[in-house]
Scaffold this motif. Structure first.
Motif, mmCIF file in Angstrom:
data_model
loop_
_atom_site.group_PDB
_atom_site.id
_atom_site.type_symbol
_atom_site.label_atom_id
_atom_site.label_comp_id
_atom_site.label_asym_id
_atom_site.label_seq_id
_atom_site.Cartn_x
_atom_site.Cartn_y
_atom_site.Cartn_z
ATOM 1 N N ALA A 1 30.074 15.861 6.397
ATOM 2 C CA ALA A 1 29.388 16.757 5.457
ATOM 3 C C ALA A 1 28.376 15.949 4.657
ATOM 4 C CB ALA A 1 30.391 17.425 4.531
ATOM 5 N N PHE A 2 27.177 16.470 4.513
ATOM 6 C CA PHE A 2 26.128 15.719 3.826
ATOM 7 C C PHE A 2 24.987 16.640 3.426
ATOM 8 C CE2 PHE A 2 25.253 15.777 8.325
ATOM 9 C CZ PHE A 2 23.891 15.955 8.431
ATOM 10 N N GLU A 3 24.187 16.130 2.480
ATOM 11 C CA GLU A 3 22.949 16.797 2.067
ATOM 12 C C GLU A 3 21.737 15.898 2.265
ATOM 13 O OE1 GLU A 3 26.434 18.427 0.321
ATOM 14 O OE2 GLU A 3 25.580 16.514 -0.344
ATOM 15 N N SER A 4 21.973 14.614 2.523
ATOM 16 C CA SER A 4 20.882 13.653 2.660
ATOM 17 C C SER A 4 21.128 12.745 3.851
ATOM 18 C CB SER A 4 20.754 12.800 1.385
ATOM 19 O OG SER A 4 19.644 11.924 1.463
ATOM 20 N N ILE A 5 20.056 12.341 4.495
ATOM 21 C CA ILE A 5 20.099 11.407 5.625
ATOM 22 C C ILE A 5 19.535 10.076 5.156
ATOM 23 C CG2 ILE A 5 19.217 10.908 7.933
ATOM 24 C CD1 ILE A 5 18.853 14.056 8.126
ATOM 25 N N CYS A 6 20.277 9.008 5.383
ATOM 26 C CA CYS A 6 19.836 7.675 4.976
ATOM 27 C C CYS A 6 19.477 6.835 6.201
ATOM 28 C CB CYS A 6 20.946 6.968 4.197
ATOM 29 S SG CYS A 6 20.563 5.229 3.811
ATOM 30 N N PHE A 7 18.377 6.098 6.075
ATOM 31 C CA PHE A 7 18.105 5.007 7.007
ATOM 32 C C PHE A 7 17.634 3.819 6.180
ATOM 33 C CE2 PHE A 7 13.942 6.810 6.422
ATOM 34 C CZ PHE A 7 13.041 5.767 6.587
ATOM 35 N N HIS A 8 17.677 2.636 6.751
ATOM 36 C CA HIS A 8 17.395 1.405 6.018
ATOM 37 C C HIS A 8 16.054 0.821 6.435
ATOM 38 C CE1 HIS A 8 21.763 1.855 5.805
ATOM 39 N NE2 HIS A 8 21.705 1.169 4.682
ATOM 40 N N PHE B 1 24.477 11.045 5.147
ATOM 41 C CA PHE B 1 24.740 10.769 6.559
ATOM 42 C C PHE B 1 23.894 9.560 6.939
ATOM 43 C CE2 PHE B 1 23.659 11.184 11.096
ATOM 44 C CZ PHE B 1 24.935 11.195 11.633
ATOM 45 N N TYR B 2 24.510 8.558 7.562
ATOM 46 C CA TYR B 2 23.807 7.325 7.894
ATOM 47 C C TYR B 2 23.264 7.387 9.315
ATOM 48 C CZ TYR B 2 24.798 4.956 3.566
ATOM 49 O OH TYR B 2 24.812 4.602 2.252
ATOM 50 N N ASP C 1 17.600 16.265 2.686
ATOM 51 C CA ASP C 1 16.870 15.155 2.066
ATOM 52 C C ASP C 1 16.871 13.965 3.030
ATOM 53 O OD1 ASP C 1 15.798 13.587 -0.260
ATOM 54 O OD2 ASP C 1 17.752 12.595 -0.169
ATOM 55 N N ILE C 2 15.825 13.160 2.999
ATOM 56 C CA ILE C 2 15.805 11.881 3.720
ATOM 57 C C ILE C 2 15.601 10.782 2.693
ATOM 58 C CG2 ILE C 2 14.634 10.417 5.396
ATOM 59 C CD1 ILE C 2 13.888 12.855 6.979
ATOM 60 N N ASN C 3 16.529 9.830 2.640
ATOM 61 C CA ASN C 3 16.402 8.725 1.691
ATOM 62 C C ASN C 3 16.345 7.391 2.409
ATOM 63 O OD1 ASN C 3 19.100 7.036 1.225
ATOM 64 N ND2 ASN C 3 19.768 9.171 1.519
ATOM 65 N N CYS C 4 15.692 6.435 1.769
ATOM 66 C CA CYS C 4 15.518 5.100 2.349
ATOM 67 C C CYS C 4 15.542 4.064 1.249
ATOM 68 C CB CYS C 4 14.193 5.040 3.107
ATOM 69 S SG CYS C 4 13.897 3.450 3.947
ATOM 70 N N ASP C 5 16.101 2.893 1.549
ATOM 71 C CA ASP C 5 16.111 1.762 0.621
ATOM 72 C C ASP C 5 14.764 1.055 0.685
ATOM 73 O OD1 ASP C 5 18.740 2.559 0.532
ATOM 74 O OD2 ASP C 5 19.511 0.840 1.652
ATOM 75 N N LEU C 6 14.070 1.001 -0.443
ATOM 76 C CA LEU C 6 12.728 0.423 -0.485
ATOM 77 C C LEU C 6 12.632 -0.638 -1.575
ATOM 78 C CD1 LEU C 6 10.527 3.638 -0.023
ATOM 79 C CD2 LEU C 6 11.229 1.983 1.718
ATOM 80 N N GLY C 7 11.503 -1.345 -1.585
ATOM 81 C CA GLY C 7 11.294 -2.409 -2.566
ATOM 82 C C GLY C 7 12.198 -3.601 -2.328
ATOM 83 N N TYR D 1 10.229 2.285 10.863
ATOM 84 C CA TYR D 1 9.173 3.302 10.813
ATOM 85 C C TYR D 1 9.270 4.234 12.017
ATOM 86 C CZ TYR D 1 4.643 5.566 10.564
ATOM 87 O OH TYR D 1 3.651 6.523 10.515
ATOM 88 N N GLU D 2 9.501 3.693 13.172
ATOM 89 C CA GLU D 2 9.626 4.511 14.376
ATOM 90 C C GLU D 2 10.850 5.432 14.293
ATOM 91 O OE1 GLU D 2 6.953 1.267 14.994
ATOM 92 O OE2 GLU D 2 9.068 1.225 14.367
ATOM 93 N N ILE D 3 11.940 4.913 13.742
ATOM 94 C CA ILE D 3 13.142 5.725 13.556
ATOM 95 C C ILE D 3 12.864 6.891 12.608
ATOM 96 C CG2 ILE D 3 15.439 5.722 12.476
ATOM 97 C CD1 ILE D 3 15.794 2.872 13.617
ATOM 98 N N ALA D 4 12.241 6.591 11.478
ATOM 99 C CA ALA D 4 11.952 7.633 10.490
ATOM 100 C C ALA D 4 11.003 8.683 11.054
ATOM 101 C CB ALA D 4 11.375 7.012 9.229
ATOM 102 N N SER D 5 9.992 8.240 11.786
ATOM 103 C CA SER D 5 9.034 9.181 12.379
ATOM 104 C C SER D 5 9.724 10.111 13.363
ATOM 105 C CB SER D 5 7.914 8.414 13.081
ATOM 106 O OG SER D 5 7.173 7.639 12.176
ATOM 107 N N ALA D 6 10.564 9.549 14.236
ATOM 108 C CA ALA D 6 11.259 10.358 15.231
ATOM 109 C C ALA D 6 12.214 11.346 14.567
ATOM 110 C CB ALA D 6 12.025 9.455 16.201
ATOM 111 N N MET D 7 12.926 10.896 13.539
ATOM 112 C CA MET D 7 13.847 11.783 12.833
ATOM 113 C C MET D 7 13.102 12.952 12.205
ATOM 114 S SD MET D 7 16.804 9.704 10.797
ATOM 115 C CE MET D 7 15.648 9.014 9.615
#
Length: 265
Positions: free
Chosen positions: A219-226, A169-170, A7-13, A233-239
């Motif tokens: 150990a993780f199931e999701s990757i977080c970026f802020h 995972f951060y 999973d990829i999660n991000c803090d939005l709003g 946006y560039e970080i998320a695209s590259a990931m």
């Protein structure tokens, strides 16, 4: 074992009225993620923005998460605020309820709850508060995931209580030797491909390099970026591109961790 799905999660709003912190548009970030942690008004966010962000998540098929924080608009929820466990839990109830109702309005459900900033870090270390939080989740959202770190007290308490839980995972934070992230109030600009390579290594080997220069297990199931990290946006695209190119599928938590049918959301 190497991860095949994540999973990829991000803090939005995370804005308030005309004030914005991120240099990336939520609508564009929503195209790159599978889970959204939506600010619920205490560290950022307002009713109009919550409505817009939840609607975007439902349109993109992104899992909706409440992102409750300390009552700290000025400090963006990254300052610890003293209060009784009851006071803090009631603040969480208020914020989770707001996001869940906007989700219902747009035909969605509450996929998860992920505390924000200093509250997340306090829960990670505070057993009494974590037990109160998980007790709350067992009452009001027993089928919704809790997002937390694998080394946190929150994770242990959630597992003991039978609450669905996702470990993170951060991507855009450093780790120390304890396996915890190094808390920061101001994210610095990072090399997008460097972040993507760090994430890929963690998925393939279960290792991350600490600020002390050691490799530790993670150990993780999701990757977080802020979203407020410069160049988000560039970080998320590259990931995303790097993971997919290496055979790792991006999917919501329900595709990764077995979950009971949602009845309360």
């Amino acid at each position: 074992m190497p991860l095949k799905t994540v999973d990829i999660n991000c803090d939005l709003g995370e804005a308030f009225g005309s004030w914005r912190l991120s240099d990336a548009e939520d609508a564009k970030l929503m195209e790159l993620i599978s889970s959204a942690n939506i600010a619920a008004g205490f560290h950022a966010g307002d009713p109009n923005l919550m409505d817009t962000t939840v609607r975007l998540a439902t349109q993109h098929g992104v899992g909706i998460g409440a992102h409750p924080g300390y009552r700290d608009l000025q400090g963006f929820g990254r300052r610890r605020i003293d209060g009784s466990a009851d006071e803090l839990i009631n603040d969480i109830v208020y914020q989770v309820g707001a996001i869940r109702e906007f989700a219902r309005r747009h035909g969605g459900t509450l996929q998860h709850v992920k505390p924000h900033g200093a509250l997340y870090m306090e829960l990670a270390a505070n057993e009494q508060l974590s037990r109160s939080f998980i007790k709350l989740m067992r009452t009001v959202a027993p089928n919704s995931f809790v997002f937390c770190m694998d080394v946190s007290v929150t994770y242990r308490v959630a597992v003991e209580a039978g609450q669905p839980v996702i470990r993170e995972f951060y991507a855009d934070r450093d780790y120390d030797r304890s396996g915890s992230i190094v808390f920061t109030r101001h994210g610095k600009r990072l090399d997008p491909q460097g972040v993507a390579d760090k994430v890929l290594r963690a998925c393939q080997t279960g290792k991350v390099r600490t600020i002390e220069g050691d490799d530790i297990d993670i150990a993780f199931e999701s990757i977080c970026f802020h979203s407020d990290t410069p160049g988000a946006y560039e970080i998320a695209s590259a990931m995303r591109q790097t993971l997919i190119a290496n055979g790792i599928r991006i999917a919501p938590p329900s595709d990764i961790v077995p979950q009971k049918p949602q009845s309360e959301a």
